[in-house]
Design a protein around this motif. Sequence first.
Motif, PDB file in Angstrom:
ATOM      1  N   CYS A  74       0.853  -1.182   0.000  1.00  0.00           N
ATOM      2  CA  CYS A  74       0.000   0.000   0.000  1.00  0.00           C
ATOM      3  C   CYS A  74       0.894   1.239   0.000  1.00  0.00           C
ATOM      4  O   CYS A  74       1.846   1.306   0.791  1.00  0.00           O
ATOM      5  N   LEU A  76      -0.107   4.184   0.925  1.00  0.00           N
ATOM      6  CA  LEU A  76      -0.581   5.115   1.950  1.00  0.00           C
ATOM      7  C   LEU A  76      -0.161   4.634   3.337  1.00  0.00           C
ATOM      8  O   LEU A  76       0.245   3.482   3.510  1.00  0.00           O
ATOM      9  N   CYS A  78      -2.313   5.386   6.541  1.00  0.00           N
ATOM     10  CA  CYS A  78      -3.385   5.967   7.355  1.00  0.00           C
ATOM     11  C   CYS A  78      -3.095   5.696   8.840  1.00  0.00           C
ATOM     12  O   CYS A  78      -2.638   4.599   9.196  1.00  0.00           O
ATOM     13  N   CYS A  81      -4.683   2.465  10.328  1.00  0.00           N
ATOM     14  CA  CYS A  81      -4.596   1.246   9.511  1.00  0.00           C
ATOM     15  C   CYS A  81      -4.557  -0.003  10.385  1.00  0.00           C
ATOM     16  O   CYS A  81      -3.778  -0.089  11.339  1.00  0.00           O
ATOM     17  N   THR A  83      -4.243  -3.074   8.830  1.00  0.00           N
ATOM     18  CA  THR A  83      -3.672  -4.145   7.986  1.00  0.00           C
ATOM     19  C   THR A  83      -2.221  -3.837   7.642  1.00  0.00           C
ATOM     20  O   THR A  83      -1.767  -4.100   6.529  1.00  0.00           O
ATOM     21  N   SER A 142      -8.359   2.457  -1.594  1.00  0.00           N
ATOM     22  CA  SER A 142      -8.137   3.675  -0.804  1.00  0.00           C
ATOM     23  C   SER A 142      -8.690   4.923  -1.455  1.00  0.00           C
ATOM     24  O   SER A 142      -8.848   5.945  -0.804  1.00  0.00           O
TER      25      SER A 142
HETATM   26  S1  SF4 Z   1      -6.059   1.878   5.809  1.00  0.00           S
HETATM   27 FE1  SF4 Z   1      -5.940   1.025   3.732  1.00  0.00          FE
HETATM   28  S2  SF4 Z   1      -5.176   2.721   2.471  1.00  0.00           S
HETATM   29 FE2  SF4 Z   1      -4.739   3.249   4.604  1.00  0.00          FE
HETATM   30  S3  SF4 Z   1      -2.626   2.501   4.961  1.00  0.00           S
HETATM   31 FE3  SF4 Z   1      -4.032   0.863   5.599  1.00  0.00          FE
HETATM   32  S4  SF4 Z   1      -4.245  -0.441   3.794  1.00  0.00           S
HETATM   33 FE4  SF4 Z   1      -3.386   1.498   3.090  1.00  0.00          FE
END
Ligand code: SF4
Length: 255
Positions: A74, A76, A78, A81, A83, A142
Motif C-alpha cells: 500500500c 498510503l 493511514c 490502519c 492491515t 483507498s
Molecule cells: S487503511 Fe488502507 S489505504 Fe490506509 S494505509 Fe491501511 S491499507 Fe493502506
Amino acid sequence: MIFSNNRTEGRHYLSSARWPAAVVTGHDTFPPDRYTQNTMSVPNRLRITEIFHSLQGESSTAGLPTVFVRLTGCPLRCCYCDTEYAFNGGEWMILPEILDQVGSYGAHYVTVTGGEPLAQNNCPALLESLCDAGYRVSLETSGALDICGVDPRVVRVMDLKTPASGEVERNRMANLECLRAQDEVKFVICNRDDFKWSRDLVKKYRLAERCHVLFSPAYERQDAGELAGWILADRLPVRLQLQLHKILWGGEPGH
Ligand code: SF4
C-alpha cells in the motif's frame, strides 16, 4: 502455500522474513529485489498476503459469507490502519492458483482488498478473472489510485480519506466521476472535524445521489453512537457502518 479455510484454524502467515524491505511507494511498487525481477515477464501473478473465508464486515453485503483476497502493499499510511501486516511480505501467486484457492471455499462473494490492491498492475486482470468465473466481486480501494478502468462488473468500495487519517491529500477526486449506483464510498471518521468534512463533501458532490455512502467510526477512536447522533441531527442520507468483523473478532487479522 497453506491458507486456512476455517476461522478456528491457525492461519499460515506468509513470512515477511523471506522478503527484505519491500516498502511500497506507488503503482509500480514491485519489484523490490531479486525475488520480483520477472514481474514484467509473468503478467498473471500477484503478490498475496492472505486468502481467507469469513463474513463480510463492511459495505452493503455485510454479514454475507465472502472470500477475501488480500493483496500485498500500500502506498498510503493511514493513522488507523489495521492491515499493516499487508504492507510487506506476501507471496507471489499466479491467477489459476488464486482462483483455485478462492473456489475451494464455495462462496459466491469475493472481495479483493489490501493494502491497496490497485497498487499491483495485475489487479485488474484478477478482478476480471473472478468476474468471468461467476463471482460477485467487490474491490476495496483507498481512493488514491485511478478506479475508472476497473471491470464494470466489479463493485468499487472506495475510501475518501478524511483529514484525521493523515492521507487526505491522496484522495483522487477524479474518481468521483467514475462512480456508479452500485458503488460505495466510505468515510472512516475519527472525530467531529472528520464528520463535518465528510458531511460537507457528501453535500458538495451530491454523493448520495451517485452511489451508496458509508460513514464508519474509526475503530476505538470515534464512538459509534455519537456518530449516529450526528448523522441523524444533520439529516444525512448516509449509512452508518459498523465493522462487523471487529465486533465479532476484535482486531484479529484474517477476519
Ligand atoms: S487503511 Fe488502507 S489505504 Fe490506509 S494505509 Fe491501511 S491499507 Fe493502506
